[in-house]
Design an enzyme around this catalytic site. Structure first.
Site, PDB file in Angstrom:
ATOM      1  N   ASN A  73       6.407  -3.034   8.676  1.00 29.38           N
ATOM      2  CA  ASN A  73       7.729  -3.242   9.252  1.00 29.38           C
ATOM      3  C   ASN A  73       7.780  -2.728  10.673  1.00 29.38           C
ATOM      4  O   ASN A  73       7.050  -1.809  11.046  1.00 29.38           O
ATOM      5  CB  ASN A  73       8.805  -2.546   8.409  1.00 29.38           C
ATOM      6  CG  ASN A  73       8.945  -1.090   8.756  1.00 29.38           C
ATOM      7  OD1 ASN A  73       9.716  -0.703   9.644  1.00 29.38           O
ATOM      8  ND2 ASN A  73       8.170  -0.236   8.085  1.00 29.38           N
ATOM      9  N   CYS A 135       7.562   8.009  12.079  1.00 23.67           N
ATOM     10  CA  CYS A 135       7.767   6.583  12.324  1.00 23.67           C
ATOM     11  C   CYS A 135       6.831   6.114  13.449  1.00 23.67           C
ATOM     12  O   CYS A 135       6.899   6.626  14.571  1.00 23.67           O
ATOM     13  CB  CYS A 135       9.220   6.347  12.703  1.00 23.67           C
ATOM     14  SG  CYS A 135       9.652   4.625  12.759  1.00 23.67           S
ATOM     15  N   CYS A 342     -19.317  -9.069 -23.825  1.00 28.28           N
ATOM     16  CA  CYS A 342     -19.672  -9.828 -22.614  1.00 28.28           C
ATOM     17  C   CYS A 342     -19.249 -11.286 -22.762  1.00 28.28           C
ATOM     18  O   CYS A 342     -19.523 -11.922 -23.777  1.00 28.28           O
ATOM     19  CB  CYS A 342     -21.179  -9.731 -22.382  1.00 28.28           C
ATOM     20  SG  CYS A 342     -21.745 -10.702 -20.971  1.00 28.28           S
ATOM     21  N   CYS A 352     -24.909  -6.826  -8.598  1.00 28.74           N
ATOM     22  CA  CYS A 352     -26.028  -5.871  -8.549  1.00 28.74           C
ATOM     23  C   CYS A 352     -27.136  -6.380  -7.628  1.00 28.74           C
ATOM     24  O   CYS A 352     -27.705  -5.624  -6.854  1.00 28.74           O
ATOM     25  CB  CYS A 352     -26.570  -5.614  -9.947  1.00 28.74           C
ATOM     26  SG  CYS A 352     -27.787  -4.275  -9.991  1.00 28.74           S
ATOM     27  N   CYS A 427     -16.770  -6.151 -13.528  1.00 25.38           N
ATOM     28  CA  CYS A 427     -16.676  -6.768 -14.866  1.00 25.38           C
ATOM     29  C   CYS A 427     -15.209  -7.033 -15.211  1.00 25.38           C
ATOM     30  O   CYS A 427     -14.380  -6.138 -15.154  1.00 25.38           O
ATOM     31  CB  CYS A 427     -17.299  -5.861 -15.919  1.00 25.38           C
ATOM     32  SG  CYS A 427     -17.187  -6.562 -17.587  1.00 25.38           S
TER      33      CYS A 427
END
Lengths: 457, 443
Positions: A73, A135, A342, A352, A427
């Site tokens: 803002n 601010c 899985c 990985c 995952c």
């Protein structure tokens, strides 16, 4: 029965949920509706010499289809006369004596100006004062807001002036737009502050309109940096909260601010030592009603954990944050994939290989493990596979209902796994990849290791 | 320059018929598409991609929708499948990409891949964008393609990418084969099929319509072309071989579907019997309902467990109010001037009964062609035998794909066959071979 009633720097609170000084606390009508919805307190939108705002004022970051992960803002402090704000504070306090109203203040850096506004706010019935030293836009160009918060000497001086006159608790709101927030916190403490609140918004440009090439928010073809808040800033806020609360020269009652939208967020800020929390973006997104589950969820969690009061768990996580050199180098975990859970997306595999240490493999159905096949080789095989639409009664295939095929379930090479967590983070299935402890050496930190004369590191 | 050839300039399906066959799966709005695209996990070596006969890189095109790169999404689809729009509407995705979605394994709804694909393809059409490839420099080779169905269209487009001239011959006045004439209008409107094919002449593919290839013409094509692709589909729907089959009022599913799509058939008689329970039979039965039939009965000699229709098609038929007579087979068609009733026998107890009907629609499978091509290539049970990887037939200069080789599968199978055959032809003629998928994305 647990209770959410608490005491913040001497101010009695029905609950630890305050609305932060911002558009949701712009006027008395709003604050009273917020109290009806269940908020325990409100920090009034910063009062000072009325300003003129621009339009537009807000812009946001959406992420993966979710709106307003981060909000920015360029709105300034209250655009309403000081007298109007103070008259409404008095009315709110008359009607809601048990609810907390804090007056957020910002005036020019003169002793008399601060003395006058402090006196007027307290006369109106404010339960405490919050000094807006944070601010980051607009007001800072006029020598106020973060222009004060970024210079410890100024922050200390103004806090001192305020404390000369104040009878109610003085909370100094800190800016995160600084290298080390402890410098500002220490200054406020030296100046005599009773409490701190952190963090204010972060300097930001949320993004650029790729049609007009103007950053957001657009004000007649131009933009300006604004204050960033919302869920995206929570990790930054938590770190700064921890830094303040772990520093004896900084620590004071601390009101936590930054991306809080749920009871979980609130619990985390309190676990790092905050006495209460302030909320803005979530209320701007969904309205005051969100406080109902914040209270209900926090109480439920307290019940489950056996905490009776906020004080029972405040700061319990602080001892668990240490410098890196104090971490156990001999702690060893590895990823384990639960084949039954899985779903075969193979995000862990690609993460990985490309983002970690190449120790997850797709070789469960091969005669022997093969850790040399690259992702490109695997995709090349798939792209040459000939597939046809199955015909009922003629072909067996169809939607797979028998579970994930074994050849799609990745395998972790535990000897190579460094326990980085990445696979478990990507995952999409809860509890499918778990990190299991396998170390068998006594704990040793880097500090301990380098202290020994034969150190290698 | 003359105006480009636009197949979709032909008179479309009548508006009233279109109104009776609204989209079974309506288009996604951007507001709906982006959250759905974001729901995609972006699987590695995704099962949806493997399940697609044309190996569209599904996570890649969905990821591009999520990022706002809809044009790139459409290019990703078209790289793999030039009829990506038709396939997004006509594919039985429940047994293909969406059936393979890993979300099934965690009890979640699969990603709406088909509707997302249509979203990208509709945007591509709205933008008036061309197919995302340019023909290679002319190699000097020429291929004739017989039949303008999906297999030939895909083959021709891929041949042009290799610089090989491609001319498509079809007996009908418009291209697309069953893609244009044989798919229920609520799945794939005729106009959409033609609009999509409009892009193919821009690659330099030539079309010869209203041309049935006879033996003499085939000899001529052999002489003037380096290879021939047979994308001739299947033949007419089998006859029942019972009395009364010649009476007016007996028709077949493909004629009915082509008829209403092209505007020749506007209404249905009140009482309809459909013989057969395959996917085409269901399309015809539902079409009859939509065209105003009051009672539609499907007649099948075995039980609901033995039908060759997909499960979701059967469910759809039930929702439309189709009635099923199981373990029942026709014995004779009765009537004097025209069809009045169907004499039926229950296969369970050999009892017989009459079903009064106004029309009978045969849908008991298509026959195979037995004409000039049979002398040129080896067949088995009427199907042209091919090497699956190259589309090559027993005759090295003849290639084939689609229904005439697989006995009748889906548009997407024909597209995949056509593309593989083009690669086989290019390998034969030019000694080059492009990768079928994951091709370069320079464009």
């Amino acid at each position: 029965m647990p209770t959410l009633e608490c005491n913040f720097s001497g101010i009695k609170c029905l609950n630890p949920f305050w609305l932060a000084s911002a558009p949701p606390t712009n006027c008395g009508e709003q604050v009273m509706r917020a109290f009806d919805a269940g908020w325990g307190g409100a920090v009034w939108k910063t009062i000072g010499e009325p300003i003129t705002n621009v339009s537009s004022r807000y812009s946001s970051i959406d992420w993966a289809g979710q709106r307003m992960m981060g909000l920015n803002n360029i709105e300034l402090i209250s655009d309403r006369p000081i007298a109007t704000n103070l008259r409404e504070i008095a009315e709110v306090k008359r009607r809601y004596p048990k609810h907390v109203v804090i007056a957020s203040l910002m005036v020019e850096s003169k002793r008399e100006a601060w003395h006058e506004i402090v006196a007027r706010a307290e006369d109106a019935g404010a339960d405490g004062l919050e000094l807006n030293f944070g601010c980051p836009h607009g007001m800072s160009e006029r020598g106020m807001g973060s222009a004060v918060g970024q210079v410890p000497e100024y922050a200390e001086q103004i806090t001192y002036w305020v404390k000369e006159r104040a009878r109610t608790p003085v909370i100094v709101k800190l800016t995160p737009n600084i290298t080390d927030i402890r410098m500002a916190a220490r200054a406020a403490k030296r100046g005599g502050a009773d409490a701190l609140s952190a963090i204010n918004t972060i300097n930001s440009i949320t993004g650029i309109d790729l049609d007009t090439l103007v950053p957001n928010p657009n004000v007649d073809g131009l933009s300006s940096h604004g204050g960033y808040c919302g869920p995206a800033v929570k990790p930054i806020a938590l770190n700064m909260v921890q830094q303040i609360n772990a520093d004896p020269a900084s620590v004071l009652p601390l009101s936590g601010i930054g991306g809080i939208g749920s009871w979980r967020d609130a619990a985390e800020f309190i676990l790092l030592g905050c006495g209460n929390v302030q909320v803005c973006t979530a209320a701007m997104h969904y309205g005051y009603r969100i406080v109902e589950d914040m209270a209900d969820g926090l109480l439920e969690w307290m019940r489950q954990k056996g905490f009776e009061t906020i004080e029972d768990f405040r700061g319990l996580s602080l001892p668990n944050v240490r410098e890196w050199k104090h971490l156990n180098l001999n702690y060893k975990i590895v990823a384990r994939i639960d084949a039954a859970k899985c779903i075969g997306c193979q995000l862990c595999y690609t993460a990985c290989w490309d983002g970690a240490h190449q120790c997850i493999h797709l070789d469960r159905t091969l005669p022997t493990p093969d850790t040399t096949r690259t992702p490109a080789q695997i995709q090349a095989v798939s792209s040459t596979r000939i597939t046809t639409t199955p015909i009922p009664k003629l072909d067996d295939a169809g939607p797979q209902t028998a579970g994930t095929p074994l050849d799609r379930i990745p395998r972790v090479d535990e000897h190579e796994c460094v326990g980085c967590n990445l696979c478990s983070l990507v995952c999409p299935v809860e509890e499918c990849i778990t990190m299991e402890r396998i170390d068998n050496m006594p704990p040793q930190t880097w500090e301990e290791r380098t202290a020994s004369p034969t150190a290698t590191h | 320059m003359s105006k480009p050839l636009l197949f979709s300039d032909h008179p479309p399906t009548p508006a009233e018929t279109r109104a009776r066959f609204p989209d079974l799966h309506p288009a996604l709005t951007p507001q709906a598409a982006i959250p759905e695209a974001n729901r995609c996990l972006f699987c590695f070596d995704a099962p949806c991609t493997t399940a697609c006969p044309t190996h569209i890189d599904v996570p890649r095109f969905i990821h591009k929708i999520a990022s706002g790169n809809v044009a790139g999404s459409a290019r990703t689809i078209l790289e793999a499948n030039i009829l990506g729009g038709s396939c997004s509407r006509a594919c039985p995705v429940e047994v293909l990409c969406e059936g393979a979605c890993v979300l099934h394994h965690s009890g979640q709804q699969p990603i709406e891949i088909a509707r997302l694909q249509r979203f990208a393809m509709d945007a591509h059409q709205s933008a008036g964008a061309p197919l995302p490839f340019t023909p290679a420099p002319a190699s000097g080779h020429k291929v004739a393609l017989i039949g303008a169905g999906p297999a030939s269209l895909a083959c021709a487009a891929e041949l042009r990418r290799h610089g090989i001239a491609a001319t498509i011959y079809d007996a009908r006045p418009r291209p697309g084969g069953l893609n244009t004439y044989g798919i229920a209008e609520y799945k794939l409107p005729l106009a959409e099929s033609l609009r999509e094919i409009d892009l193919i002449p821009r690659l330099g593919v030539e079309f010869r319509f209203n041309t049935t290839i006879d033996a003499a013409q085939l000899e001529e094509l052999e002489r003037t072309h380096d290879a021939i692709f047979l994308g001739i589909g299947l033949g007419a729907i089998h006859a029942l071989g019972i009395a009364g089959e010649q009476l007016p009022g007996v028709t077949n599913a493909l004629d009915l579907i082509a008829g209403y799509k092209s505007g020749a058939v506007l209404t249905s008689p009140p009482r309809v019997a459909v013989i057969g329970a395959g996917n085409t039979a269901i399309d015809a039965a539902i079409a009859s309902i939509r065209l105003g039939a009051e009672e539609v009965t499907m007649i099948y000699r075995r039980g609901p467990g033995q039908i060759s229709a997909f499960a979701f098609e059967y469910e759809h038929a039930k929702r439309e109010g189709i009635r099923f007579l199981w373990h029942t087979q026709p014995a004779a068609i009765l009537g004097t001037e025209r069809v009045e009733a169907l004499a039926l026998i229950r296969t369970t107890d050999d009892s017989s009964f009459h079903l009064p009907v106004d029309t009978i629609i045969l849908a008991i499978g298509q026959s195979t062609h037995s004409h000039v091509f049979a002398d040129k290539v080896s067949t088995e049970r009427g199907r042209i035998l091919i090497d699956r990887a190259t589309g090559q037939t027993s005759n090295p200069r003849y290639f084939s794909g689609g229904d005439c080789t697989n006995g009748g599968r889906e548009v997407v199978d024909a597209v995949a066959d056509g593309k593989r055959a083009a690669l086989g032809i290019a390998a034969l003629l030019t000694g080059t071979r492009r990768e079928a998928n994951h091709a370069d994305i320079r464009m």
